[in-house]
Design an enzyme around this catalytic site. Sequence first.
Site, PDB file in Angstrom:
ATOM      1  N   ASP A 102       2.272   7.238 -11.236  1.00 26.43           N
ATOM      2  CA  ASP A 102       1.367   7.957 -10.335  1.00 26.43           C
ATOM      3  C   ASP A 102       1.997   9.279  -9.913  1.00 26.43           C
ATOM      4  O   ASP A 102       3.216   9.438  -9.992  1.00 26.43           O
ATOM      5  CB  ASP A 102       1.111   7.137  -9.064  1.00 26.43           C
ATOM      6  CG  ASP A 102       0.533   5.772  -9.384  1.00 26.43           C
ATOM      7  OD1 ASP A 102      -0.134   5.661 -10.411  1.00 26.43           O
ATOM      8  OD2 ASP A 102       0.781   4.846  -8.593  1.00 26.43           O
TER       9      ASP A 102
HETATM   10  N1  URA Z   1       2.712   0.833 -10.501  1.00 25.57           N
HETATM   11  C1  URA Z   1       2.155   1.678  -9.602  1.00 25.57           C
HETATM   12  O1  URA Z   1       1.476   1.257  -8.689  1.00 25.57           O
HETATM   13  N2  URA Z   1       2.374   2.988  -9.760  1.00 25.57           N
HETATM   14  C2  URA Z   1       3.147   3.524 -10.732  1.00 25.57           C
HETATM   15  O2  URA Z   1       3.323   4.743 -10.811  1.00 25.57           O
HETATM   16  C3  URA Z   1       3.709   2.618 -11.659  1.00 25.57           C
HETATM   17  C4  URA Z   1       3.486   1.287 -11.523  1.00 25.57           C
END
Ligand code: URA
Length: 230
Positions: A102
């Site tokens: 993310d």
């Molecule tokens: N899980 C998440 O919630 N975000 C990420 O960036 C990677 C795994």
Amino acid sequence: MKLSRIISNQNGISRQRANALIATGHVKVNGRICREPRHEVSQFCTVAIDEETIRTACPAHYLMLNKPAGYLSATVDDAHPTAVELIDMNLRTALHIAGRLDRASTGLLILTNDGNWSRRLTEPRIKKPKVYKVTTESPISAEAHQRFKDGIWFEYEQLRTSPAHIEELSECQARVTIYEGRYHQVKRMFRAVGNRITSLHRESMGSIQLDPELMPGQYRTLTAAEVDSV
Ligand code: URA
């Protein structure tokens, strides 16, 4: 593409003649004789007939980046800087991200132009461990440990996550290991147990660890051993 197809794509070579050339040891893939007409040849392989190269391998790239917060796991975006923009121009072509993070998340991001390789790293059914260091808003409960172990039901995908492991580092910090890589998976798992993640940092994927020498925004090529581990 199948080896016989590559050979028969050469001017004047029929499919039958291609199969005969392959069966009689006239064809090499990456310098080694291949007698299997149905052998799948990727764009990263060189093919030769009697020492004459008829297809040159395109170079494969495998990179690890220490993704800084605020960068999108994407190639281009109008509103935000992207992880691919941190990579040198002449390496960027055709790179894709093997397992997104993310925008606010940091840590190990792997980029490659080899789709078969990245599928082996990210496909949920292959179950490679992904390890994240997380900070949570509230203390991590005993219930969270058990629910992560049992798997959490994701309504949207209509599936239960594979057993995940929480190693508690302090009241609100843990190292979490998951074996898939579903959309916002770790955040959604914590939300399902009434908690919220305030920071998430990926430390490893499979046996590839984020290189501690890499500062946020820096990257390096994977070693041959790291590539072969996938
Ligand atoms: N899980 C998440 O919630 N975000 C990420 O960036 C990677 C795994």
